[in-house]
Design an enzyme around this catalytic site. Structure first.
Site, PDB file in Angstrom:
ATOM      1  N   GLY A 133      -4.210  -7.505  13.926  1.00  0.00           N
ATOM      2  CA  GLY A 133      -3.429  -6.386  14.453  1.00  0.00           C
ATOM      3  C   GLY A 133      -2.371  -6.750  15.474  1.00  0.00           C
ATOM      4  O   GLY A 133      -1.972  -5.902  16.278  1.00  0.00           O
ATOM      5  N   GLU A 134      -1.869  -7.990  15.441  1.00  0.00           N
ATOM      6  CA  GLU A 134      -0.891  -8.375  16.464  1.00  0.00           C
ATOM      7  C   GLU A 134       0.411  -7.591  16.356  1.00  0.00           C
ATOM      8  O   GLU A 134       1.034  -7.273  17.369  1.00  0.00           O
ATOM      9  CB  GLU A 134      -0.591  -9.880  16.403  1.00  0.00           C
ATOM     10  CG  GLU A 134       0.353 -10.320  17.522  1.00  0.00           C
ATOM     11  CD  GLU A 134       0.521 -11.817  17.636  1.00  0.00           C
ATOM     12  OE1 GLU A 134       1.570 -12.254  18.138  1.00  0.00           O
ATOM     13  OE2 GLU A 134      -0.396 -12.557  17.230  1.00  0.00           O
ATOM     14  N   ARG A 135       0.830  -7.222  15.139  1.00  0.00           N
ATOM     15  CA  ARG A 135       2.056  -6.438  15.007  1.00  0.00           C
ATOM     16  C   ARG A 135       1.898  -5.071  15.668  1.00  0.00           C
ATOM     17  O   ARG A 135       2.813  -4.559  16.312  1.00  0.00           O
ATOM     18  CB  ARG A 135       2.446  -6.268  13.528  1.00  0.00           C
ATOM     19  CG  ARG A 135       3.014  -7.533  12.900  1.00  0.00           C
ATOM     20  CD  ARG A 135       3.524  -7.288  11.493  1.00  0.00           C
ATOM     21  NE  ARG A 135       4.748  -6.506  11.504  1.00  0.00           N
ATOM     22  CZ  ARG A 135       4.864  -5.259  11.064  1.00  0.00           C
ATOM     23  NH1 ARG A 135       3.804  -4.627  10.601  1.00  0.00           N
ATOM     24  NH2 ARG A 135       6.026  -4.648  11.079  1.00  0.00           N
ATOM     25  N   ARG A 136       0.735  -4.456  15.504  1.00  0.00           N
ATOM     26  CA  ARG A 136       0.478  -3.174  16.157  1.00  0.00           C
ATOM     27  C   ARG A 136       0.518  -3.317  17.676  1.00  0.00           C
ATOM     28  O   ARG A 136       1.039  -2.458  18.388  1.00  0.00           O
ATOM     29  CB  ARG A 136      -0.892  -2.633  15.725  1.00  0.00           C
ATOM     30  CG  ARG A 136      -0.850  -1.856  14.424  1.00  0.00           C
ATOM     31  CD  ARG A 136      -2.247  -1.606  13.907  1.00  0.00           C
ATOM     32  NE  ARG A 136      -2.826  -2.820  13.346  1.00  0.00           N
ATOM     33  CZ  ARG A 136      -4.105  -2.948  13.020  1.00  0.00           C
ATOM     34  NH1 ARG A 136      -4.940  -1.972  13.231  1.00  0.00           N
ATOM     35  NH2 ARG A 136      -4.542  -4.064  12.489  1.00  0.00           N
ATOM     36  N   GLY A 162       0.730   7.742  17.322  1.00  0.00           N
ATOM     37  CA  GLY A 162      -0.307   6.900  17.887  1.00  0.00           C
ATOM     38  C   GLY A 162      -0.681   5.754  16.961  1.00  0.00           C
ATOM     39  O   GLY A 162      -0.110   5.576  15.888  1.00  0.00           O
ATOM     40  N   ASN A 198      -3.866 -12.672   7.625  1.00  0.00           N
ATOM     41  CA  ASN A 198      -2.403 -12.703   7.624  1.00  0.00           C
ATOM     42  C   ASN A 198      -1.850 -13.161   6.285  1.00  0.00           C
ATOM     43  O   ASN A 198      -0.826 -12.666   5.826  1.00  0.00           O
ATOM     44  CB  ASN A 198      -1.902 -13.602   8.754  1.00  0.00           C
ATOM     45  CG  ASN A 198      -1.793 -12.866  10.067  1.00  0.00           C
ATOM     46  OD1 ASN A 198      -0.836 -12.151  10.304  1.00  0.00           O
ATOM     47  ND2 ASN A 198      -2.798 -13.012  10.915  1.00  0.00           N
ATOM     48  N   ARG A 257      -1.847 -10.352   3.846  1.00  0.00           N
ATOM     49  CA  ARG A 257      -0.838  -9.325   4.088  1.00  0.00           C
ATOM     50  C   ARG A 257       0.439  -9.606   3.301  1.00  0.00           C
ATOM     51  O   ARG A 257       1.240  -8.725   3.063  1.00  0.00           O
ATOM     52  CB  ARG A 257      -0.500  -9.250   5.583  1.00  0.00           C
ATOM     53  CG  ARG A 257      -1.504  -8.485   6.392  1.00  0.00           C
ATOM     54  CD  ARG A 257      -1.147  -8.547   7.859  1.00  0.00           C
ATOM     55  NE  ARG A 257       0.266  -8.237   8.081  1.00  0.00           N
ATOM     56  CZ  ARG A 257       0.762  -7.015   8.103  1.00  0.00           C
ATOM     57  NH1 ARG A 257      -0.033  -5.992   7.902  1.00  0.00           N
ATOM     58  NH2 ARG A 257       2.046  -6.811   8.305  1.00  0.00           N
ATOM     59  N   ARG A 270       1.612 -16.266  11.799  1.00  0.00           N
ATOM     60  CA  ARG A 270       2.950 -15.679  11.819  1.00  0.00           C
ATOM     61  C   ARG A 270       3.606 -15.976  13.161  1.00  0.00           C
ATOM     62  O   ARG A 270       3.105 -15.612  14.211  1.00  0.00           O
ATOM     63  CB  ARG A 270       2.895 -14.169  11.591  1.00  0.00           C
ATOM     64  CG  ARG A 270       4.271 -13.541  11.452  1.00  0.00           C
ATOM     65  CD  ARG A 270       4.211 -12.033  11.449  1.00  0.00           C
ATOM     66  NE  ARG A 270       3.572 -11.516  10.247  1.00  0.00           N
ATOM     67  CZ  ARG A 270       2.349 -11.017  10.225  1.00  0.00           C
ATOM     68  NH1 ARG A 270       1.633 -10.969  11.330  1.00  0.00           N
ATOM     69  NH2 ARG A 270       1.834 -10.553   9.114  1.00  0.00           N
TER      70      ARG A 270
END
Length: 309
Positions: free
Chosen positions: A102-105, A83, A137, A140, A64
């Site tokens: 977890g890059e979006r997080r 959190g 990814n 997702r 992405r």
């Protein structure tokens, strides 16, 4: 505890005395995407730990490339309130930690101003980490069509997978993967429009039916400008092919006419030079025959002399 330091914790969302927070969290999850439910579940024996956000780096193999800023802001707001619910999956890279999932997080947490994130460290080699990141990814399902096609291409070329094997790993039909990979045959300008969401995958597939690159680009620009439907693109493609065929026929006709005129002119010059009738008969524009008439043995000898034979 990690949850208490990062936000109000799971009890604030799911606790029996907080139905309002629970409802809000459910709504945020729907609107902000499914990033908080990415593969962050702990395996047996694994421990979640807090890591300073500055020590975490994105995965350079992340398929992405475009992140929706509005959705990131929504996720950041959720993180400010509650959190980070699911820890990131990372692997150690010297003193740093590279994100596997977890890059979006991570991006949203930076927007939210967090200084630490919960992570689970797993010991992946480079190849396995990249494969997991790409497949995670793809599954997702919120990659844009170009990112998805490039992710498939990466798995096929770098890991030697067949399309059948790839389809099995990402739980997709093989035809879905084949159609996705075909998009990469389009020109960079068209792929940019597709990546930016200015045309759909259906529009792009319709453009693939146009063999002429210039015409394809022209129609794609009009599609983005006028928001054409897929059916309208298919119609323009048919019209373009018809005009191209007509133009080709017209050009071939002009070429035949020019060849005929050249033959007539050459016949006149040869007739004047040889003093007898000369005919040039063209068969297909490339081959033909040359006829020179003579009327006696002496006339043939005269013509041969003129031709230096």
């Amino acid at each position: 505890m990690a949850r208490e330091r990062l936000g109000k914790g799971l009890d604030a969302i799911f606790g029996p005395s907080s139905s309002r927070a629970s409802a809000h969290a459910e709504g945020v999850t729907k609107n902000a995407g499914r990033a908080e439910r990415e593969d962050g579940e702990k395996k047996a024996g694994e421990k979640e730990q807090l890591v300073r956000i500055g020590l975490i780096q994105p995965n350079r193999n992340q398929p992405r490339k475009d992140f929706d800023e509005e959705k990131l802001q929504e996720l950041a707001e959720s993180i400010r309130l509650y959190g980070v619910i699911q820890p990131l999956i990372v692997k150690k890279q010297g003193p740093l930690y590279e994100i596997v999932a977890g890059e979006r997080r991570w991006r949203a947490a930076k927007l939210a101003g967090l200084s630490e994130l919960p992570v689970i460290v797993r010991d992946f080699d480079e190849k396995t980490a990249k494969e997991i990141s790409i497949i995670e990814n793809i599954q997702r399902s919120d990659l844009n069509p170009v990112e998805e096609a490039m992710a498939y291409q990466s798995l096929l070329t770098e890991y030697g997978l067949t399309q059948e094997e790839l389809a099995s790993r990402v739980s997709k039909n093989r035809s879905t993967i084949t159609n996705s990979l075909r998009l990469l045959k389009l020109e960079p300008e068209i792929l940019s429009l597709l990546r930016e969401g200015r045309m759909s995958q259906g529009h792009a597939r319709a453009l693939l039916g146009i063999g002429d690159s210039a015409l394809r680009r022209k129609i794609s620009e009009r599609c983005a400008r006028e928001e054409l439907s897929v059916r309208e693109i298919e119609g323009l493609a048919r019209e373009g092919r018809g005009r191209k065929k007509e133009k080709k026929g017209s050009e071939e006709g002009r070429e035949r006419e020019q060849l005929l005129l050249a033959c007539r002119e050459l016949e006149k010059r040869m007739k004047s030079r040889l003093g007898t009738k000369v005919s040039i008969v063209s068969r297909d524009g490339k081959r033909g025959r040359l006829e020179i008439e003579y009327y006696s043995p002496e006339d043939l000898e005269r013509i041969s002399s003129l031709l230096n034979i």
